[in-house]
Design an enzyme around this catalytic site. Structure first.
Site, mmCIF file in Angstrom:
data_model
loop_
_atom_site.group_PDB
_atom_site.id
_atom_site.type_symbol
_atom_site.label_atom_id
_atom_site.label_comp_id
_atom_site.label_asym_id
_atom_site.label_seq_id
_atom_site.Cartn_x
_atom_site.Cartn_y
_atom_site.Cartn_z
ATOM 1 N N HIS A 1 0.821 -1.212 -0.042
ATOM 2 C CA HIS A 1 -0.157 0.063 -0.038
ATOM 3 C C HIS A 1 0.856 1.259 0.011
ATOM 4 O O HIS A 1 0.508 2.367 -0.031
ATOM 5 C CB HIS A 1 -1.026 -0.020 1.229
ATOM 6 N N ASP B 1 -2.796 -10.594 -2.537
ATOM 7 C CA ASP B 1 -3.306 -9.979 -1.106
ATOM 8 C C ASP B 1 -4.844 -9.654 -1.253
ATOM 9 O O ASP B 1 -5.193 -9.126 -2.295
ATOM 10 C CB ASP B 1 -2.575 -8.992 -0.466
ATOM 11 N N HIS C 1 -6.354 -7.109 -0.215
ATOM 12 C CA HIS C 1 -6.641 -5.621 -0.506
ATOM 13 C C HIS C 1 -6.075 -5.414 -1.623
ATOM 14 O O HIS C 1 -5.046 -5.995 -2.131
ATOM 15 C CB HIS C 1 -5.923 -4.918 0.789
ATOM 16 N N ASP D 1 -4.725 -13.061 3.464
ATOM 17 C CA ASP D 1 -6.131 -12.334 3.961
ATOM 18 C C ASP D 1 -7.107 -12.469 3.227
ATOM 19 O O ASP D 1 -8.237 -12.136 3.339
ATOM 20 C CB ASP D 1 -5.900 -10.858 4.462
HETATM 21 N N1 6DK Z 1 -9.726 -1.594 8.753
HETATM 22 C C1 6DK Z 1 -2.585 -5.419 4.244
HETATM 23 O O1 6DK Z 1 -3.190 -6.305 4.542
HETATM 24 C C2 6DK Z 1 -3.117 -4.147 5.029
HETATM 25 O O2 6DK Z 1 -3.252 -5.190 2.738
HETATM 26 C C3 6DK Z 1 -4.538 -4.064 4.985
HETATM 27 C C4 6DK Z 1 -4.986 -2.875 5.923
HETATM 28 C C5 6DK Z 1 -6.651 -2.828 6.037
HETATM 29 C C6 6DK Z 1 -7.099 -1.725 6.806
HETATM 30 C C7 6DK Z 1 -8.507 -1.565 6.767
HETATM 31 C C8 6DK Z 1 -9.142 -2.125 7.733
HETATM 32 C C9 6DK Z 1 -10.362 -1.660 10.135
HETATM 33 C C10 6DK Z 1 -10.527 -3.244 10.438
HETATM 34 C C11 6DK Z 1 -11.104 -3.383 11.591
HETATM 35 C C12 6DK Z 1 -11.808 -2.368 12.513
HETATM 36 C C13 6DK Z 1 -11.679 -1.016 12.085
HETATM 37 C C14 6DK Z 1 -10.991 -0.828 10.689
HETATM 38 F F1 6DK Z 1 -0.680 -4.273 3.565
HETATM 39 C C15 6DK Z 1 -0.921 -5.331 4.043
HETATM 40 F F2 6DK Z 1 -0.689 -5.704 5.216
HETATM 41 F F3 6DK Z 1 -0.778 -6.511 3.342
HETATM 42 O O3 6DK Z 1 -9.327 -3.563 7.781
HETATM 43 ZN ZN ZN Z 2 -4.298 -7.344 2.897
#
Ligand code: 6DK
Ligand code: ZN
Length: 369
Positions: free
Chosen positions: A143, A180, A182, A268
């Site tokens: 990201h 991934d 995301h 994930d």
């Molecule tokens: N927010 C990734 O896996 C990082 O791609 C993913 C980041 C996601 C954040 C969004 C999210 C939440 C969850 C729970 C409660 C509140 C907000 F970069 C990597 F690590 F690989 O899930």
């Molecule tokens: Zn991710």
């Protein structure tokens, strides 16, 4: 088959804290402190399963080394690098840029080692020391954009390694697959106008970053057509992912004919992940890896280097990760005791709403070359 493997205990020491992160604790709002989702546990447990299963004896250990400032600056702005270095000296560390990506004191050195670990994996594959490689690094990278980190990422590990391969190793064309769950927005942004690097991201539709990774994001200028996005609906399982692989990823790579394939490997999209709603099983990850190896054998002598990204189920990430690394190494499968449970979930077959988006992305793949 010789498979390289990068891991270092200090990756587990990247401190994302117990407050702040995705939902800062707030007693008045009833939010209790909790360990950040991006903590050491899933990756440490994956490494330990690689050791305890015996797979480690089949792997060629590759020692990570820190990425140099010059290497980081191929992708990031000097301001971003300097800010991370400065915050990394503070007693309580800092944040990579969006308030949900904290790091502790010394976080810069660990992030540089993660990026350098992916570079070391790429060096080993391109030099022929190994056939393919897996870099189990932390923090993740896909990201992070030029001027800031975000989404738990500090530096764009895989983009930095790809830029190194082009600038130093003389690798001309690179194909990057991001599985991934995301969107791989940072990796995509690094090469959005560059026709020598094809990025393909398979992700759950509109999870993170918000409103990123639509099928209409296809690249710009000379890079038009060299970014492909497959925003899969929630609930996509092994059948949907394998259809995307067969109809989009494999045809795109066959037409593009990269000299090297890189993978942003998150777990994930696994069936037990708390941050997304996909249903991949370890058998699904195994099959995705095998199909990628088959096309890599056709187009680039099998040269694949993978970089670990997300994955938040402590119980299931290790089995999915093991399946991928075993497949890279051509090793006998170790038993996944959870496979009967998750492969029994209904909905693993390709669904019509999944097919629709995969067909749209397949039309993009057919335009390459
Ligand atoms: N927010 C990734 O896996 C990082 O791609 C993913 C980041 C996601 C954040 C969004 C999210 C939440 C969850 C729970 C409660 C509140 C907000 F970069 C990597 F690590 F690989 O899930
Ligand atoms: Zn991710």
């Amino acid at each position: 088959m010789t498979t390289g493997y990068v891991y270092h205990e200090v990756f587990g020491w990247h401190d994302t804290g117990t407050s702040g992160g995705v939902l800062p604790s707030d007693p008045a709002a009833g939010v209790q402190p909790f360990v950040h989702f991006e903590n050491a546990e899933t990756k440490r447990r994956m490494h330990e399963l690689i050791v305890v299963s015996g797979l480690i004896d089949r792997l060629e250990r590759i020692r990570p080394r820190p990425a140099t400032e010059e290497e980081i600056l191929r992708i990031h702005t000097p301001e971003h690098l300097e800010r991370i270095k400065a915050e990394s000296r503070l007693p309580k560390g800092g944040d990579a840029g969006d308030g949900m990506s904290p790091f502790g004191k010394g976080g810069y050195e660990i992030a540089a080692l993660a990026a350098g670990g992916v570079i070391a994996a790429v060096d080993a594959v391109v030099s022929g020391r190994v056939d393919n490689a897996y870099a189990l690094v932390r923090p993740p990278g896909h990201h992070a954009v030029a001027a800031q980190g975000m989404g738990f990422c500090i530096f764009s590990n895989l983009a930095i390694a790809a830029a190194h391969a082009r600038a130093v190793l003389g690798v001309e064309r690179i194909g990057i697959l991001d599985w991934d769950v995301h969107h791989g927005n940072g990796t995509q942004a690094a090469f959005y106008d560059d026709p020598s690097v094809l990025t393909i991201s398979l992700h759950q539709d509109n999870v993170f970053p918000p409103n990123s990774g639509a099928v209409t994001e296809t690249g710009t200028g000379a890079g038009e057509g060299y970014s492909i996005n497959v925003p899969l609906p929630p609930g996509t399982g092994d059948g949907g992912y394998l259809h995307a692989m067969d109809e989009v990823v494999v045809p795109a790579l066959r037409r593009f004919r990269p000299d090297l394939i890189l993978v942003a490997s998150g777990f994930d999209a696994g069936a037990m992940d708390p941050l997304a709603r996909q249903m991949l099983t370890s058998a699904g990850y195994r099959a995705l890896t095998q199909r990628l190896m088959d096309v890599a054998a056709e187009v680039c002598d099998g040269r694949i280097a993978m970089s670990h990204e997300g994955g938040y189920s402590p119980i299931y990430v290790p089995f999915c990760g093991l399946a991928v690394v075993e497949t890279l190494a051509g090793a006998e499968p170790f038993t996944d005791p959870l496979l009967p449970v998750v492969s029994g979930y209904a909905g693993h077959d390709l669904q019509p709403n999944q097919k629709a988006v995969i067909d749209a992305a397949a039309a993009l793949a057919a335009r390459i070359g």
